[in-house]
Scaffold this active site. Sequence first.
Site, PDB file in Angstrom:
ATOM      1  N   SER A 144       3.234  12.378   0.146  1.00  0.00           N
ATOM      2  CA  SER A 144       4.156  11.657   0.613  1.00  0.00           C
ATOM      3  C   SER A 144       4.831  10.937  -0.564  1.00  0.00           C
ATOM      4  CB  SER A 144       3.282  10.484   1.207  1.00  0.00           C
ATOM      5  OG  SER A 144       3.947   9.199   1.420  1.00  0.00           O
ATOM      6  N   TYR A 157      -3.859   4.932  -0.398  1.00  0.00           N
ATOM      7  CA  TYR A 157      -2.906   5.949  -0.003  1.00  0.00           C
ATOM      8  C   TYR A 157      -2.177   6.541  -0.968  1.00  0.00           C
ATOM      9  CZ  TYR A 157       0.168   8.215   3.280  1.00  0.00           C
ATOM     10  OH  TYR A 157       1.143   9.004   4.089  1.00  0.00           O
TER      11      TYR A 157
HETATM   12  P1  NAI Z   1      -0.112  11.143  12.930  1.00  0.00           P
HETATM   13  O1  NAI Z   1      -1.228  10.224  12.859  1.00  0.00           O
HETATM   14  O2  NAI Z   1       0.774  11.501  13.814  1.00  0.00           O
HETATM   15  O3  NAI Z   1      -0.983  12.712  12.941  1.00  0.00           O
HETATM   16  C1  NAI Z   1      -2.216  12.868  11.966  1.00  0.00           C
HETATM   17  C2  NAI Z   1      -3.187  13.926  12.810  1.00  0.00           C
HETATM   18  O4  NAI Z   1      -4.305  14.021  11.887  1.00  0.00           O
HETATM   19  C3  NAI Z   1      -3.824  13.284  14.161  1.00  0.00           C
HETATM   20  O5  NAI Z   1      -3.770  14.312  15.024  1.00  0.00           O
HETATM   21  C4  NAI Z   1      -5.094  12.993  13.697  1.00  0.00           C
HETATM   22  O6  NAI Z   1      -6.176  13.008  14.634  1.00  0.00           O
HETATM   23  C5  NAI Z   1      -5.419  14.075  12.732  1.00  0.00           C
HETATM   24  N1  NAI Z   1      -6.591  13.537  11.702  1.00  0.00           N
HETATM   25  C6  NAI Z   1      -6.682  12.496  11.126  1.00  0.00           C
HETATM   26  N2  NAI Z   1      -7.592  12.468  10.165  1.00  0.00           N
HETATM   27  C7  NAI Z   1      -8.312  13.595  10.433  1.00  0.00           C
HETATM   28  C8  NAI Z   1      -9.489  14.466   9.987  1.00  0.00           C
HETATM   29  N3  NAI Z   1     -10.433  13.770   9.103  1.00  0.00           N
HETATM   30  N4  NAI Z   1      -9.667  15.563  10.429  1.00  0.00           N
HETATM   31  C9  NAI Z   1      -9.010  16.243  11.055  1.00  0.00           C
HETATM   32  N5  NAI Z   1      -7.697  15.907  11.738  1.00  0.00           N
HETATM   33  C10 NAI Z   1      -7.479  14.296  11.306  1.00  0.00           C
HETATM   34  O7  NAI Z   1       0.345  11.316  11.745  1.00  0.00           O
HETATM   35  P2  NAI Z   1       1.827  12.200  10.968  1.00  0.00           P
HETATM   36  O8  NAI Z   1       2.757  11.106  10.559  1.00  0.00           O
HETATM   37  O9  NAI Z   1       2.113  13.393  11.566  1.00  0.00           O
HETATM   38  O10 NAI Z   1       1.133  12.477   9.454  1.00  0.00           O
HETATM   39  C11 NAI Z   1       0.858  13.776   9.182  1.00  0.00           C
HETATM   40  C12 NAI Z   1       0.816  13.725   7.545  1.00  0.00           C
HETATM   41  O11 NAI Z   1       2.082  13.339   6.964  1.00  0.00           O
HETATM   42  C13 NAI Z   1      -0.326  12.868   6.920  1.00  0.00           C
HETATM   43  O12 NAI Z   1      -0.894  13.472   6.111  1.00  0.00           O
HETATM   44  C14 NAI Z   1       0.497  11.577   6.357  1.00  0.00           C
HETATM   45  O13 NAI Z   1      -0.047  11.178   5.286  1.00  0.00           O
HETATM   46  C15 NAI Z   1       1.931  12.465   5.892  1.00  0.00           C
HETATM   47  N6  NAI Z   1       3.048  11.657   5.910  1.00  0.00           N
HETATM   48  C16 NAI Z   1       3.540  11.170   7.050  1.00  0.00           C
HETATM   49  C17 NAI Z   1       4.775  10.292   6.787  1.00  0.00           C
HETATM   50  C18 NAI Z   1       5.350   9.738   8.094  1.00  0.00           C
HETATM   51  O14 NAI Z   1       6.487   8.948   7.968  1.00  0.00           O
HETATM   52  N7  NAI Z   1       4.844   9.816   9.246  1.00  0.00           N
HETATM   53  C19 NAI Z   1       5.149   9.982   5.537  1.00  0.00           C
HETATM   54  C20 NAI Z   1       4.710  10.800   4.574  1.00  0.00           C
HETATM   55  C21 NAI Z   1       3.620  11.483   4.711  1.00  0.00           C
END
Ligand code: NAI
Length: 267
Positions: A144, A157
């Site tokens: 990120s 984070y």
């Molecule tokens: P989201 O919350 O929509 O999806 C995350 C998914 O990961 C969910 O389906 C959740 O159930 C799963 N998950 C969480 N913990 C888990 C675990 N311990 N084991 C298996 N699955 C797990 O989030 P998003 O936005 O799609 O984020 C994806 C990645 O991108 C993350 O690493 C987040 O930190 C990173 N990110 C997101 C940004 C944003 O603006 N949305 C910006 C920068 C980084």
Amino acid sequence: MAEALPPRPPVSGWAGLAVVTGAASGIGEAIARRLHAAGADVALLDRDGDGVRRVAEELGALALVADVADRDALETAIASATERLGPLRHLVNNAGVGNLKRLSDYSERDVDLIWRVNVSGVFWGLQAAARSMPEGGSVLNVASVSGLRPTRGEAPYSAAKAAVVALTQAAALELAPRVRVNCISPGFIRTPLNEVLAADDSTRSTIETATPMDRLGTSDDVAALAEFLLSDEASYLTGQNVVLDGGSMLTSAQMDPVLGPLLDRFG
Ligand code: NAI
């Protein structure tokens, strides 16, 4: 006369198993959909069983239910996918969790969760790749911009995502030339993780104003870059962290608001 181009490495396409973690939602789901459309045998992994089965069923792909922070569970899930679909060729360590609190208010449990999912989860994924990925494999980690330019309220984070960049570089050194390891650091990407912010008109407009590309990022913006970084088109690229943020990291918090209006007036 133009010089003949050197021969390109053989492009073997997307044949083989691709595992995407955190694939039940947001960025992970979009990456899984892209890799599936490109022709990979995708296994979608998430701790949210119902969510991951819903997307996997729609794609006719394999669903794996596991917590990435649990080393044995992740290893077992990946092993079950390789038994059915062959060796692990692409891995996307995308699952992550965040939180927003003052440094003084974080509990041990909050910090432990952020660390275990974002750092240990990526580490165990890299370990699985190190042990079993064949020649030509590639791994993509999702960090990120918070790891590069930490924000107030996200101390654990930000630190965890900085660790993901370091892990990417260490693993790239160790696994080359057999396996490539790269990283994407997204800026604000509209997903269920931050929908509460994106849906608020005033917050969205603040973010858009601070983003040279004048919009929020989408999961498919990330998926398009992920597809390239994982593909054989990027076969000379390893150990890199690509910032995907619509240019928002370019804005100088001190000087742009001062010089920008002067340029508009006198330029
Ligand atoms: P989201 O919350 O929509 O999806 C995350 C998914 O990961 C969910 O389906 C959740 O159930 C799963 N998950 C969480 N913990 C888990 C675990 N311990 N084991 C298996 N699955 C797990 O989030 P998003 O936005 O799609 O984020 C994806 C990645 O991108 C993350 O690493 C987040 O930190 C990173 N990110 C997101 C940004 C944003 O603006 N949305 C910006 C920068 C980084």
